[in-house]
Design a protein around this motif. Sequence first.
Motif, PDB file in Angstrom:
ATOM      1  N   ILE A   1       1.249  -1.238  -0.367  1.00 47.63           N
ATOM      2  CA  ILE A   1      -0.196  -0.026   0.102  1.00 47.63           C
ATOM      3  C   ILE A   1       0.863   1.251  -0.381  1.00 47.63           C
ATOM      4  O   ILE A   1       1.759   1.318   1.009  1.00 47.63           O
ATOM      5  N   HIS A   2       0.358   2.748  -1.173  1.00 43.21           N
ATOM      6  CA  HIS A   2       1.342   3.232  -0.920  1.00 43.21           C
ATOM      7  C   HIS A   2       0.370   4.406  -0.314  1.00 43.21           C
ATOM      8  O   HIS A   2      -0.649   4.329  -0.134  1.00 43.21           O
ATOM      9  N   ILE A   3       0.627   5.669   0.021  1.00 38.93           N
ATOM     10  CA  ILE A   3       0.173   6.415   0.184  1.00 38.93           C
ATOM     11  C   ILE A   3      -1.075   6.996  -0.058  1.00 38.93           C
ATOM     12  O   ILE A   3      -1.689   7.910   0.043  1.00 38.93           O
ATOM     13  N   ASN A   4      -0.681   7.087  -1.800  1.00 40.64           N
ATOM     14  CA  ASN A   4      -1.093   7.976  -2.276  1.00 40.64           C
ATOM     15  C   ASN A   4      -2.366   6.773  -2.497  1.00 40.64           C
ATOM     16  O   ASN A   4      -3.387   6.824  -4.159  1.00 40.64           O
ATOM     17  N   GLY A   5      -2.477   5.874  -1.809  1.00 40.89           N
ATOM     18  CA  GLY A   5      -3.475   5.441  -2.424  1.00 40.89           C
ATOM     19  C   GLY A   5      -3.354   3.645  -3.353  1.00 40.89           C
ATOM     20  O   GLY A   5      -3.903   3.097  -2.900  1.00 40.89           O
ATOM     21  N   HIS A   6      -2.478   3.813  -3.802  1.00 38.87           N
ATOM     22  CA  HIS A   6      -2.077   2.644  -4.858  1.00 38.87           C
ATOM     23  C   HIS A   6      -1.821   1.798  -3.852  1.00 38.87           C
ATOM     24  O   HIS A   6      -1.145   1.299  -3.315  1.00 38.87           O
ATOM     25  N   ASN A   7      -1.922   0.779  -4.538  1.00 36.74           N
ATOM     26  CA  ASN A   7      -1.912  -1.251  -3.926  1.00 36.74           C
ATOM     27  C   ASN A   7      -2.685  -2.136  -4.867  1.00 36.74           C
ATOM     28  O   ASN A   7      -2.779  -2.081  -5.770  1.00 36.74           O
ATOM     29  N   GLU A   8      -1.497  -3.287  -4.465  1.00 35.60           N
ATOM     30  CA  GLU A   8      -1.723  -4.362  -5.524  1.00 35.60           C
ATOM     31  C   GLU A   8      -1.042  -6.025  -4.236  1.00 35.60           C
ATOM     32  O   GLU A   8      -0.808  -5.801  -3.683  1.00 35.60           O
ATOM     33  N   CYS A   9      -0.946  -6.673  -5.433  1.00 32.74           N
ATOM     34  CA  CYS A   9      -1.085  -7.864  -4.045  1.00 32.74           C
ATOM     35  C   CYS A   9      -0.615  -9.308  -4.764  1.00 32.74           C
ATOM     36  O   CYS A   9      -0.377  -9.166  -5.888  1.00 32.74           O
ATOM     37  N   ILE A  10       0.350  -9.950  -4.301  1.00 30.90           N
ATOM     38  CA  ILE A  10       0.934 -11.058  -5.071  1.00 30.90           C
ATOM     39  C   ILE A  10       0.961 -11.805  -3.767  1.00 30.90           C
ATOM     40  O   ILE A  10       1.087 -11.987  -2.369  1.00 30.90           O
ATOM     41  N   ASP A  11       1.420 -13.403  -4.394  1.00 32.93           N
ATOM     42  CA  ASP A  11       1.146 -14.860  -3.285  1.00 32.93           C
ATOM     43  C   ASP A  11       2.677 -14.402  -3.855  1.00 32.93           C
ATOM     44  O   ASP A  11       2.953 -15.130  -4.793  1.00 32.93           O
ATOM     45  N   ILE A  12       3.331 -15.524  -2.319  1.00 38.12           N
ATOM     46  CA  ILE A  12       4.398 -16.444  -2.374  1.00 38.12           C
ATOM     47  C   ILE A  12       4.069 -17.646  -1.888  1.00 38.12           C
ATOM     48  O   ILE A  12       3.099 -18.300  -1.368  1.00 38.12           O
ATOM     49  N   ALA A  13       5.102 -18.339  -2.028  1.00 44.08           N
ATOM     50  CA  ALA A  13       4.700 -19.796  -1.952  1.00 44.08           C
ATOM     51  C   ALA A  13       4.592 -20.166  -0.771  1.00 44.08           C
ATOM     52  O   ALA A  13       4.805 -21.001  -0.020  1.00 44.08           O
ATOM     53  N   SER A  14       5.414 -19.560   0.075  1.00 38.67           N
ATOM     54  CA  SER A  14       5.774 -20.170   1.785  1.00 38.67           C
ATOM     55  C   SER A  14       6.176 -18.749   2.878  1.00 38.67           C
ATOM     56  O   SER A  14       7.027 -17.905   2.273  1.00 38.67           O
ATOM     57  N   LEU A  15       6.403 -18.984   3.972  1.00 36.64           N
ATOM     58  CA  LEU A  15       6.722 -18.195   5.293  1.00 36.64           C
ATOM     59  C   LEU A  15       7.710 -18.075   5.011  1.00 36.64           C
ATOM     60  O   LEU A  15       8.187 -16.925   4.712  1.00 36.64           O
ATOM     61  N   ASN A  16       8.927 -18.921   4.491  1.00 38.71           N
ATOM     62  CA  ASN A  16      10.037 -18.787   4.065  1.00 38.71           C
ATOM     63  C   ASN A  16      10.787 -17.918   2.721  1.00 38.71           C
ATOM     64  O   ASN A  16      11.805 -17.585   2.907  1.00 38.71           O
ATOM     65  N   SER A  17       9.805 -17.733   1.967  1.00 43.07           N
ATOM     66  CA  SER A  17      10.110 -16.980   0.338  1.00 43.07           C
ATOM     67  C   SER A  17      10.433 -15.535   0.834  1.00 43.07           C
ATOM     68  O   SER A  17       9.470 -15.204   1.879  1.00 43.07           O
ATOM     69  N   PRO A  18      11.217 -14.842  -0.117  1.00 43.58           N
ATOM     70  CA  PRO A  18      11.072 -13.847  -0.154  1.00 43.58           C
ATOM     71  C   PRO A  18      10.430 -12.879  -0.840  1.00 43.58           C
ATOM     72  O   PRO A  18       9.118 -13.595  -1.446  1.00 43.58           O
ATOM     73  N   ILE A  19      10.628 -11.900   0.292  1.00 45.58           N
ATOM     74  CA  ILE A  19       9.609 -11.092  -0.957  1.00 45.58           C
ATOM     75  C   ILE A  19      10.118 -10.217  -2.142  1.00 45.58           C
ATOM     76  O   ILE A  19      10.724  -9.152  -1.184  1.00 45.58           O
ATOM     77  N   PRO A  20       9.505 -10.070  -2.904  1.00 43.77           N
ATOM     78  CA  PRO A  20      10.577  -8.833  -4.742  1.00 43.77           C
ATOM     79  C   PRO A  20       9.623  -7.746  -4.232  1.00 43.77           C
ATOM     80  O   PRO A  20       8.522  -7.728  -4.323  1.00 43.77           O
ATOM     81  N   VAL A  21       9.939  -6.935  -4.066  1.00 44.60           N
ATOM     82  CA  VAL A  21       9.948  -5.156  -3.887  1.00 44.60           C
ATOM     83  C   VAL A  21      10.677  -4.896  -5.016  1.00 44.60           C
ATOM     84  O   VAL A  21      11.698  -4.406  -5.134  1.00 44.60           O
ATOM     85  N   GLU A  22      10.126  -3.307  -5.302  1.00 45.36           N
ATOM     86  CA  GLU A  22      10.585  -2.584  -6.582  1.00 45.36           C
ATOM     87  C   GLU A  22      10.256  -0.922  -5.578  1.00 45.36           C
ATOM     88  O   GLU A  22       9.474  -1.127  -5.595  1.00 45.36           O
ATOM     89  N   THR A  23      11.643  -0.252  -5.600  1.00 44.63           N
ATOM     90  CA  THR A  23      11.003   0.977  -4.988  1.00 44.63           C
ATOM     91  C   THR A  23      12.081   2.033  -5.756  1.00 44.63           C
ATOM     92  O   THR A  23      12.817   1.813  -6.603  1.00 44.63           O
ATOM     93  N   TYR A  24      10.875   3.356  -6.203  1.00 44.45           N
ATOM     94  CA  TYR A  24      11.347   4.222  -7.066  1.00 44.45           C
ATOM     95  C   TYR A  24      13.328   4.851  -6.826  1.00 44.45           C
ATOM     96  O   TYR A  24      12.790   5.436  -5.575  1.00 44.45           O
ATOM     97  N   PHE A  25      14.075   5.061  -7.683  1.00 45.73           N
ATOM     98  CA  PHE A  25      14.977   6.144  -7.464  1.00 45.73           C
ATOM     99  C   PHE A  25      14.850   6.977  -8.487  1.00 45.73           C
ATOM    100  O   PHE A  25      15.215   6.784  -9.329  1.00 45.73           O
ATOM    101  N   GLY A  26      14.663   7.954  -7.691  1.00 50.98           N
ATOM    102  CA  GLY A  26      14.656   9.527  -8.681  1.00 50.98           C
ATOM    103  C   GLY A  26      15.769  10.397  -9.067  1.00 50.98           C
ATOM    104  O   GLY A  26      16.553  10.216  -9.254  1.00 50.98           O
ATOM    105  N   GLU A  27      15.446  11.963  -9.475  1.00 51.89           N
ATOM    106  CA  GLU A  27      16.603  12.956  -9.801  1.00 51.89           C
ATOM    107  C   GLU A  27      17.957  12.790  -8.523  1.00 51.89           C
ATOM    108  O   GLU A  27      18.913  13.155  -9.031  1.00 51.89           O
ATOM    109  N   GLY A  28      17.106  13.272  -7.459  1.00 50.33           N
ATOM    110  CA  GLY A  28      17.853  13.536  -6.058  1.00 50.33           C
ATOM    111  C   GLY A  28      18.474  12.504  -4.971  1.00 50.33           C
ATOM    112  O   GLY A  28      17.767  11.286  -5.681  1.00 50.33           O
ATOM    113  N   PRO A  29      19.638  12.293  -4.290  1.00 51.20           N
ATOM    114  CA  PRO A  29      20.142  10.810  -3.826  1.00 51.20           C
ATOM    115  C   PRO A  29      18.722  11.201  -2.360  1.00 51.20           C
ATOM    116  O   PRO A  29      18.168  12.365  -2.602  1.00 51.20           O
TER     117      PRO A  29
END
Length: 249
Positions: A192-220
Amino acid sequence: MWPVGLDGDLLNEQINEKFPNGISELQAIWDANGGPDRTTFHRWRKGALPRSSDVYLRLCGLLDIDPFALLRVNEDEVPDAFDRLLTIFDDSRPSIPPALAFARDFFGRQRNWPPTKAMSQSYPNLRWRKVEFEHDPKGRKNYYKQLLIKPSEDHIVSLQVFHFAFRHPVLFGKRWLQYGLIKRLRNKVILIHINGHNECIDIASLNSPIPVETYFGEGPAIFQIASIHPFYLEELNYKLSTGCLRFPG
């Protein structure tokens, strides 16, 4: 009517998991007076929010779960829910339910993030696990950074929340700004993003890693992920071949 409520079914599940002897076992450690009565617990199990933030945090603290974990929002109401929740800083807007007042310490520009002082009174063994990573635009900018959130093999829980925030290295008083969160309930993971965007995925098990992407923009920027339960973070230098959660840029 407020779009945010208590997930009564999940609360009931967590109480049964953490306190096998039932409500009486939870009441016994609540306080010297025995905590809320059974009628109050019944209301909560039916989805009613507690009447104050202190009571709600105490409930979550004794269950050892993040305060955002028990909140219920219908998928089509997430944008409205976050829009109204963020008005906690606007005195001219209608007040939010008292139980949600704890959110004031998470959102907006925060010098101390994630919040510890306000929550430590309700969480007997509170210890935020935090991982930082940086974006240096001198090398590359305006792209999505791939990450893997990995569970701790020594402390795997069925319900976990990961908070995401960033700050500028110099500007805005180096204050943190939370921009979203990820909630994992067993094999289901919700972003859930604070702008209201939300999405969902299923992972194989509790031991599975969660893949996620976050944006790297113009500034540091300096990013931080925080959870009240242990986890590990792996920064990837390649694009994941399978679908993953994405915080919009």
